[in-house]
Design a protein around this motif. Structure first.
Motif, PDB file in Angstrom:
ATOM      1  N   GLN A 131       0.846  -1.192   0.000  1.00  0.00           N
ATOM      2  CA  GLN A 131       0.000   0.000   0.000  1.00  0.00           C
ATOM      3  C   GLN A 131       0.882   1.243   0.000  1.00  0.00           C
ATOM      4  N   PRO A 132       0.818   2.125  -1.041  1.00  0.00           N
ATOM      5  CA  PRO A 132       1.662   3.319  -1.078  1.00  0.00           C
ATOM      6  C   PRO A 132       1.066   4.465  -0.267  1.00  0.00           C
ATOM      7  N   GLU A 133       1.902   5.430   0.006  1.00  0.00           N
ATOM      8  CA  GLU A 133       1.460   6.652   0.672  1.00  0.00           C
ATOM      9  C   GLU A 133       1.022   7.664  -0.390  1.00  0.00           C
ATOM     10  N   VAL A 134      -0.210   8.116  -0.316  1.00  0.00           N
ATOM     11  CA  VAL A 134      -0.753   9.068  -1.267  1.00  0.00           C
ATOM     12  C   VAL A 134      -0.517  10.485  -0.738  1.00  0.00           C
ATOM     13  N   ARG A 135       0.205  11.269  -1.486  1.00  0.00           N
ATOM     14  CA  ARG A 135       0.531  12.633  -1.070  1.00  0.00           C
ATOM     15  C   ARG A 135      -0.334  13.633  -1.831  1.00  0.00           C
ATOM     16  N   PRO A 136      -1.044  14.477  -1.140  1.00  0.00           N
ATOM     17  CA  PRO A 136      -1.870  15.482  -1.824  1.00  0.00           C
ATOM     18  C   PRO A 136      -1.013  16.533  -2.518  1.00  0.00           C
ATOM     19  N   GLN A 137      -1.516  17.034  -3.629  1.00  0.00           N
ATOM     20  CA  GLN A 137      -0.815  18.066  -4.375  1.00  0.00           C
ATOM     21  C   GLN A 137      -1.521  19.400  -4.210  1.00  0.00           C
ATOM     22  N   ILE A 138      -0.736  20.469  -4.173  1.00  0.00           N
ATOM     23  CA  ILE A 138      -1.279  21.812  -4.019  1.00  0.00           C
ATOM     24  C   ILE A 138      -1.330  22.493  -5.384  1.00  0.00           C
ATOM     25  N   ASP A 139      -2.502  22.955  -5.749  1.00  0.00           N
ATOM     26  CA  ASP A 139      -2.663  23.717  -6.985  1.00  0.00           C
ATOM     27  C   ASP A 139      -2.391  25.181  -6.674  1.00  0.00           C
ATOM     28  N   TRP A 140      -1.179  25.638  -6.984  1.00  0.00           N
ATOM     29  CA  TRP A 140      -0.772  26.983  -6.606  1.00  0.00           C
ATOM     30  C   TRP A 140      -1.534  28.042  -7.367  1.00  0.00           C
ATOM     31  N   MET A 141      -2.003  27.730  -8.563  1.00  0.00           N
ATOM     32  CA  MET A 141      -2.799  28.701  -9.304  1.00  0.00           C
ATOM     33  C   MET A 141      -4.110  28.978  -8.582  1.00  0.00           C
ATOM     34  N   VAL A 142      -4.719  27.943  -8.028  1.00  0.00           N
ATOM     35  CA  VAL A 142      -5.960  28.128  -7.271  1.00  0.00           C
ATOM     36  C   VAL A 142      -5.683  28.924  -5.996  1.00  0.00           C
ATOM     37  N   VAL A 143      -4.546  28.638  -5.354  1.00  0.00           N
ATOM     38  CA  VAL A 143      -4.185  29.370  -4.138  1.00  0.00           C
ATOM     39  C   VAL A 143      -3.997  30.859  -4.446  1.00  0.00           C
ATOM     40  N   MET A 144      -3.289  31.156  -5.533  1.00  0.00           N
ATOM     41  CA  MET A 144      -3.089  32.553  -5.930  1.00  0.00           C
ATOM     42  C   MET A 144      -4.411  33.236  -6.250  1.00  0.00           C
ATOM     43  N   TYR A 145      -5.314  32.491  -6.883  1.00  0.00           N
ATOM     44  CA  TYR A 145      -6.623  33.062  -7.226  1.00  0.00           C
ATOM     45  C   TYR A 145      -7.381  33.451  -5.963  1.00  0.00           C
ATOM     46  N   PHE A 146      -7.397  32.573  -4.961  1.00  0.00           N
ATOM     47  CA  PHE A 146      -8.121  32.869  -3.724  1.00  0.00           C
ATOM     48  C   PHE A 146      -7.461  34.005  -2.944  1.00  0.00           C
ATOM     49  N   ILE A 147      -6.131  34.070  -2.975  1.00  0.00           N
ATOM     50  CA  ILE A 147      -5.439  35.175  -2.301  1.00  0.00           C
ATOM     51  C   ILE A 147      -5.806  36.509  -2.946  1.00  0.00           C
ATOM     52  N   TYR A 148      -5.809  36.523  -4.291  1.00  0.00           N
ATOM     53  CA  TYR A 148      -6.140  37.760  -4.997  1.00  0.00           C
ATOM     54  C   TYR A 148      -7.580  38.192  -4.715  1.00  0.00           C
ATOM     55  N   VAL A 149      -8.529  37.262  -4.884  1.00  0.00           N
ATOM     56  CA  VAL A 149      -9.944  37.603  -4.685  1.00  0.00           C
ATOM     57  C   VAL A 149     -10.206  37.991  -3.229  1.00  0.00           C
ATOM     58  N   GLY A 150      -9.596  37.268  -2.284  1.00  0.00           N
ATOM     59  CA  GLY A 150      -9.796  37.583  -0.873  1.00  0.00           C
ATOM     60  C   GLY A 150      -9.293  38.967  -0.514  1.00  0.00           C
ATOM     61  N   THR A 151      -8.100  39.310  -0.998  1.00  0.00           N
ATOM     62  CA  THR A 151      -7.535  40.631  -0.696  1.00  0.00           C
ATOM     63  C   THR A 151      -8.366  41.744  -1.329  1.00  0.00           C
ATOM     64  N   ALA A 152      -8.770  41.560  -2.592  1.00  0.00           N
ATOM     65  CA  ALA A 152      -9.587  42.569  -3.268  1.00  0.00           C
ATOM     66  C   ALA A 152     -10.924  42.761  -2.546  1.00  0.00           C
ATOM     67  N   SER A 153     -11.522  41.661  -2.091  1.00  0.00           N
ATOM     68  CA  SER A 153     -12.803  41.760  -1.386  1.00  0.00           C
ATOM     69  C   SER A 153     -12.654  42.506  -0.069  1.00  0.00           C
ATOM     70  N   LEU A 154     -11.584  42.245   0.663  1.00  0.00           N
ATOM     71  CA  LEU A 154     -11.353  42.940   1.933  1.00  0.00           C
ATOM     72  C   LEU A 154     -11.154  44.440   1.716  1.00  0.00           C
ATOM     73  N   LEU A 155     -10.431  44.804   0.666  1.00  0.00           N
ATOM     74  CA  LEU A 155     -10.210  46.225   0.390  1.00  0.00           C
ATOM     75  C   LEU A 155     -11.503  46.933  -0.003  1.00  0.00           C
ATOM     76  N   LEU A 156     -12.350  46.238  -0.768  1.00  0.00           N
ATOM     77  CA  LEU A 156     -13.640  46.828  -1.124  1.00  0.00           C
ATOM     78  C   LEU A 156     -14.525  46.991   0.111  1.00  0.00           C
ATOM     79  N   LEU A 157     -14.485  46.020   1.005  1.00  0.00           N
ATOM     80  CA  LEU A 157     -15.254  46.136   2.254  1.00  0.00           C
ATOM     81  C   LEU A 157     -14.725  47.284   3.112  1.00  0.00           C
ATOM     82  N   ALA A 158     -13.409  47.469   3.133  1.00  0.00           N
ATOM     83  CA  ALA A 158     -12.834  48.583   3.888  1.00  0.00           C
ATOM     84  C   ALA A 158     -13.292  49.918   3.320  1.00  0.00           C
ATOM     85  N   CYS A 159     -13.363  50.009   1.975  1.00  0.00           N
ATOM     86  CA  CYS A 159     -13.853  51.230   1.331  1.00  0.00           C
ATOM     87  C   CYS A 159     -15.310  51.489   1.709  1.00  0.00           C
ATOM     88  N   LEU A 160     -16.115  50.419   1.696  1.00  0.00           N
ATOM     89  CA  LEU A 160     -17.522  50.561   2.078  1.00  0.00           C
ATOM     90  C   LEU A 160     -17.659  50.982   3.541  1.00  0.00           C
TER      91      LEU A 160
END
Length: 558
Positions: free
Chosen positions: A92-121
């Motif tokens: 039985q092998p050890e299954v290692r999860p992989q990180i999709d860095w493009m998805v991580v970057m997408y969430f970081i960008y959208v999260g930061t932009a959303s927080l800044l818009l909320l701060a403006c509001l």
């Protein structure tokens, strides 16, 4: 990835536009024009990369020889034989999860932009809660007395005043200044910049845009106010109130901008009207960015230049011969009364009699190395170098194979997968079948249900920058450097050692443009291979619907 590329192009536009303002326009006293330039170029920075324009260019044609007969593709032998059964241990092998860095970057960008818009509001709501009680003067300004927080500032026609800091004369000057902000709707600019800063929060240039636009607002208000009260009295009031500041980015504070620069601008000589012509120098910058990011050059050809013994050839048959006028596709007469020789070559699809077809290539492909991502159980036969894998996930170039059962013959470099799904890593193309057969030495595969992609050079996509993408049921392509797809996904452009496969025909060149709307393929520095026939040309246009090809500057060999 497309979103990231778009934002990087927007950033590049802002850098060039603001660099031009900083070097050429900043010291001009045409404050209204500077304000328009800053807002317009910031908006253009978003518009230009989103456009997809085509510029057509003509290519001169050349007469050359072409074969009169184009051979059909011959089917190869059917699928390979069954591999032998395993005889080794299982673990039985050890299954290692992989990180999709493009998805991580997408969430970081959208999260930061959303927080800044909320701060403006939040800042906007903080302002509005102080606007309930006010006194309206004859000029339409709504005066609000306030001794703490943001004072001696304005937001639209709301003016927040601290009477303790101002004399009667100073109050008149401040109200005139803030009236200019209200009449010119400077607060709208502030809100627009807040949104742009949220979208381009990673771009330092957008913060310089905000600072420059606020400075232009103050210069414009200072110019009009000082004309009524005098430069000396106005400069004295600026110095008197210089210690009062606020951190709210939505308001216009009377002394927020650098006092030294504002006082210097009050006594700065006004620019000559002839200097307005300097703004025309921005046009080459705009045109250059349009050409760089929005324009795609498409080469349009007018005349067929193939000949074979003076006969017009189509599908191996003589269509016409003799002496007559030659016309291009636009109907213009090229020559008249002279013997001419031309050909329109048509490729007929071969009748597929098995599950496997082979396309001949002039370069022997290198073996493809698969990458096993995960599996539930693996067994192997040391003697035959054969591995048996259950519930396997394997990456082959930029495609992913998911199969319930896999037999990997490492000695012959072949993979047999049962109850499997093959899809591109971006998830846009998927093939399901009860049996896949991969020949990793040839870089090809076939499926039991008759859907076949044999001849696709999978090895050519082995490098990280390469692409192997399925366009539809009959077309695949590979590009060494990059792939560009228009926003409506109707035009696919391949760059650098590009190859496109359509049934039995292989097209290759330095650049390939596939237009889905008219089903045509344009190839520069073209090579066309079908069976043992190879044709080289300066360029060619292949019509997928009619299976006809127009070649320019062509030669052929067998």
């Amino acid at each position: 990835m497309e979103c990231l590329t778009y934002l990087l192009k927007v950033t590049a536009c802002t850098v060039l536009f603001f660099g031009f303002y900083l070097l050429v326009l900043r010291k001009l006293t045409f404050f209204k024009i500077n304000r328009f330039y800053l807002l317009a170029t910031l908006l253009l920075s978003f518009i230009i990369p989103s456009l997809q324009l085509e510029v057509k260019r003509e290519i001169k044609t050349m007469e050359t020889e072409a074969p009169a007969k184009i051979p059909e593709i011959k089917p190869a032998t059917p699928a390979p034989t069954q591999l032998i059964q395993p005889i080794m241990l299982e673990y039985q092998p050890e299954v290692r999860p992989q990180i999709d860095w493009m998805v991580v970057m997408y969430f970081i960008y959208v999260g930061t932009a959303s927080l800044l818009l909320l701060a403006c509001l939040w800042q906007l709501l903080g302002l509005l809660k102080h606007t309930g009680r006010y006194t309206k003067n004859s000029d339409g300004l709504k005066l609000i007395s306030k001794s703490e927080g943001f004072t001696n500032c304005s937001f639209f026609n709301y003016v927040f005043i601290n009477h303790e800091d101002l004399s009667t004369a100073g109050l008149l000057v401040l109200l005139k200044h803030e009236q200019v902000h209200a009449n010119q709707y400077h607060s709208i600019d502030k809100i627009i910049l807040m949104v742009f800063k949220a979208i381009l929060w990673f771009n330092p240039i957008v913060y310089l845009y905000d600072k420059a636009l606020e400075q232009v607002h103050e210069y414009e208000a200072d110019e009009i106010t000082s004309a009524s009260f005098g430069n000396q009295a106005y400069a004295s009031l600026l110095l008197q109130l210089a210690v009062t500041k606020t951190n709210n980015t939505l308001i216009h504070n009377f002394v927020k901008s650098p006092i030294k620069d504002r006082i210097k601008m009050l006594f700065y000589a006004k620019s000559n009207n002839m200097k307005k012509l300097i703004y025309l120098l921005a046009l080459p910058v705009i045109v250059g960015l349009f050409w760089l990011f929005a324009v795609q050059v498409v080469y349009a050809n007018k005349m067929v230049g193939l000949k074979h013994g003076g006969l017009l050839v189509q599908e191996g048959k003589i269509l016409s011969t003799g002496t007559s006028s030659i016309k291009n596709v636009s109907g213009e007469t090229i020559s008249s009364g002279k013997n001419h020789q031309s050909a329109l070559v048509t490729y007929k699809s071969a009748q597929v009699k098995s599950n496997q077809e082979v396309l001949t290539d002039t370069v022997k492909p290198k073996p493809v190395k698969p990458k096993i991502i995960s599996y539930r159980k693996l067994r192997g036969d040391v003697r035959t170098k054969t591995y048996y894998i259950e519930n396997a996930v394997i990456d082959i170039v930029n495609c992913r194979l998911e199969a319930g059962y896999v037999e990997f013959d490492k000695a012959n470099n072949k993979i047999l997968a049962r109850n499997a799904t093959l899809k591109t890593l971006d998830g846009k193309s998927t093939i399901k079948s009860t049996l896949f057969t991969f020949d990793l030495n040839k870089g090809s595969y076939s499926v039991e249900n008759g859907e076949s992609k044999i001849g696709v050079n999978i090895n050519g996509a082995g490098h990280g920058r390469d692409f192997l993408i399925k366009l539809n049921d009959n077309i695949d392509y590979i590009a060494k450097d990059s792939v560009r797809i228009s926003r409506d996904k109707s035009i696919v452009s391949l760059f650098g050692n590009a190859m496109l496969f359509y049934n039995e025909v292989k097209l290759s060149g330095s650049k390939i443009v596939y237009n889905r709307k008219d089903n045509r393929v344009l190839v520069n520095d073209a090579t066309m291979i079908s069976g043992d026939t190879k044709i080289n040309a300066d360029s060619l246009v292949f019509d997928i619907k009619t299976k006809k090809a127009k070649l320019y500057g062509a030669d052929s060999n067998r």
